[in-house]
Design an enzyme around this catalytic site. Structure first.
Site, PDB file in Angstrom:
ATOM      1  N   SER A  36       0.833  -1.204   0.000  1.00  0.00           N
ATOM      2  CA  SER A  36       0.000   0.000   0.000  1.00  0.00           C
ATOM      3  C   SER A  36       0.869   1.256   0.000  1.00  0.00           C
ATOM      4  CB  SER A  36      -0.915  -0.001   1.224  1.00  0.00           C
ATOM      5  OG  SER A  36      -0.148  -0.082   2.417  1.00  0.00           O
ATOM      6  N   LYS A  54      12.519  -3.126   1.058  1.00  0.00           N
ATOM      7  CA  LYS A  54      11.193  -2.503   1.017  1.00  0.00           C
ATOM      8  C   LYS A  54      11.380  -0.997   0.801  1.00  0.00           C
ATOM      9  CE  LYS A  54       6.884  -2.647   3.685  1.00  0.00           C
ATOM     10  NZ  LYS A  54       6.257  -3.183   4.927  1.00  0.00           N
ATOM     11  N   CYS A 100      12.942 -14.018   1.702  1.00  0.00           N
ATOM     12  CA  CYS A 100      12.230 -15.296   1.819  1.00  0.00           C
ATOM     13  C   CYS A 100      11.956 -15.867   0.429  1.00  0.00           C
ATOM     14  CB  CYS A 100      10.926 -15.100   2.586  1.00  0.00           C
ATOM     15  SG  CYS A 100      11.205 -14.616   4.316  1.00  0.00           S
ATOM     16  N   ASP A 148      -2.625  -6.936  10.867  1.00  0.00           N
ATOM     17  CA  ASP A 148      -2.819  -7.280   9.450  1.00  0.00           C
ATOM     18  C   ASP A 148      -2.316  -8.695   9.173  1.00  0.00           C
ATOM     19  OD1 ASP A 148      -3.723  -6.821   6.881  1.00  0.00           O
ATOM     20  OD2 ASP A 148      -1.879  -5.822   6.218  1.00  0.00           O
ATOM     21  N   ASN A 153       1.134 -11.825   4.337  1.00  0.00           N
ATOM     22  CA  ASN A 153       2.087 -11.287   5.312  1.00  0.00           C
ATOM     23  C   ASN A 153       2.763 -12.379   6.142  1.00  0.00           C
ATOM     24  OD1 ASN A 153       1.671  -8.690   4.490  1.00  0.00           O
ATOM     25  ND2 ASN A 153       0.222  -8.174   6.123  1.00  0.00           N
TER      26      ASN A 153
END
Length: 470
Positions: A36, A54, A100, A148, A153
């Site tokens: 988002s 990120k 990951c 969340d 996630n």
């Protein structure tokens, strides 16, 4: 670290040409995913180590900084994503985290991809789910609420050395909130339901639809009379709960993570289904407590169903804690289950029988369901004849059923071969002989002990009720 120029301003790095190097961080052009608010996740390296990077817009600097702080505080756990570093430019903040190989959504919904199919074949559902709740328990112990929890996630990493099961990691701390030391709840930020559509707890959804001046209490939560797919034992257990049902103002607590995790548990065990139905109907069904746990996939046993039903209860006050979930019999091995039943039998044997002590009265509550009417008639002739040689048993008694199990386990090596063959090998076959005929026995004994203080605090049950991180 913020890259500075001689004037003290952040360096203006060319971030349109890859690879981008900022300090010890190198960002490649390979995109792993999107989030988002313009968030993009890239492959990269940090000090030569492969990482996920990120990238967040600098406009959300405060949110990103909070996420980094929570990552730094919580990543010392095998089931929480590891944080490495952050770098900031005039346009973006970059956060380097553990790389990951897949998300939970990938291995459930994309099994046509050979990599994901191979990972899925290596995973044991109970180990995967235990790692999820272990990670959540760690966050909750730090008073961090994730807000969340969903398949996207939850990430899958390669096993560590000397391990053969993939690791499961809780990730994406962008919506996390930390409770203060004296807090057990917080207001739902400006009445917006944090989280993702279809995975949010009913209290989040109800509060989200209120005007700032409105209030809402627990009487607004859906009832727990979901008779379509509730297990018989769950319905009986609910009817016996001696809980305070007086309405109180709705609050947002750690229990929102438990609800979401319950939905994820079902998603895993049903191979991608959701307890509250198809995507467009989920939130209405969540508010109305309309769920269905009858999966056609067939991966949900009675213990799993019981656990999930407790986790997705409409009233958040009745959901178990993460620590309580970790001690649920669903996660026990056959050896642990069999030993538990044997030790429970030993404990009930010391109770006064005539007249029965309060504990024995509690043990025999709903005995007909637990012993399938008359357990003596349910067992096969070989075992029945062998039992009858030594003493009389009451076929309607839970205590006597436990005693028969305990005695045959104690003297298993001395049993005639035809009785051993009927019972099966210890532990798996022997346990299955009894639990297939009396499916509610284990749960019944477990809840009698968990909900009775004198038994719950008995040292012989400590290893069963105090979970480990194994």
């Amino acid at each position: 670290m913020v890259e500075k120029s001689e004037t003290g301003e952040p360096n203006k790095i060319n971030e349109s040409k890859y690879p981008i190097t900022i300090g010890s961080l190198v960002i490649n052009e390979d995109v792993l995913g999107y989030g988002s608010h313009g968030t993009v996740v890239f492959k990269g390296t940090f000090q030569g180590r492969k990482v996920a990077v990120k990238r967040l817009l600098i406009d959300f600097y405060d949110i990103a900084t909070k996420e980094v702080q929570l990552l730094q505080e919580s990543d010392d756990h095998p089931n929480v994503i590891r944080y490495f570093a952050r770098e900031t430019t005039d346009k973006f903040m970059y956060i380097a985290i553990e790389l990951c190989i897949a998300s939970l959504q990938d291995i459930i919904e994309k099994q046509h991809v050979s990599l994901f199919s191979e990972i899925r074949s290596q995973i044991k559902p109970e180990k995967l789910l235990y790692q999820i709740i272990s990670g959540i328990q760690h966050l909750h112990s730090l008073k961090i609420v994730h807000r969340d929890i969903k398949p996207q996630n939850i990430l899958i990493a390669a096993p560590k050395k000397n391990q053969n099961h993939p690791r499961v990691l809780i990730s994406d701390f962008g919506l996390c909130k930390k409770l203060e030391d004296n807090q057990s709840s917080f207001n739902n930020t400006i009445h917006i339901a944090a989280g993702t559509v279809g995975w949010r707890a009913p209290e989040c959804l109800l509060l989200a639809h209120l005007n700032p001046s409105q209030t809402c209490d627990t009487s607004s939560l859906g009832s727990n009379n979901n008779t379509d797919s509730s297990s018989s034992y769950f319905k009986i257990y609910q009817s016996q709960m001696n809980s305070d049902d007086h309405p109180e103002p709705l609050r947002i607590t750690k229990a929102i993570d438990i609800f979401s995790a319950g939905c994820v548990f079902y998603y895993v065990l049903s191979n991608g289904q959701h307890p509250f139905g198809e995507h467009f109907y989920r939130e209405a069904n969540i508010i109305n407590n309309k769920y269905n746990l009858d999966s056609a996939f067939g991966g949900i046993n009675i213990e799993a169903k019981d656990l999930i039903e407790h986790m997705i209860q409409a009233d958040y006050r009745k959901r178990p804690s993460a620590k309580g979930i970790m001690s649920h019999p669903y996660f026990w091995s056959p050896t642990k289950r069999l030993n538990f039943l044997q030790e429970a039998s030993d404990r009930f044997e010391i109770e006064q029988r005539d007249p029965p002590s309060p504990l024995l009265v509690l043990l025999e509550t709903n005995a007909s369901l637990v012993v399938s009417g008359d357990w003596y008639k349910v067992i096969d002739k070989a075992l029945r004849d062998n039992l009858g040689k030594y003493r009389k048993y009451n076929g309607g008694s839970v205590r006597d059923l436990l005693r028969s199990l305990r005695n045959k386990k104690h003297h298993y090596q001395d049993l005639p071969d035809y009785v051993k063959e009927a019972l099966g090998p210890i532990p798996d076959g022997f346990l299955n002989y009894f639990t297939s005929r009396f499916p509610y026995l284990l749960l019944h004994i477990y809840y009698v002990i968990v909900n009775t203080k004198v038994l719950r605090n008995d040292s012989i049950f400590a290893s069963y009720l105090n979970p480990t991180t194994e």
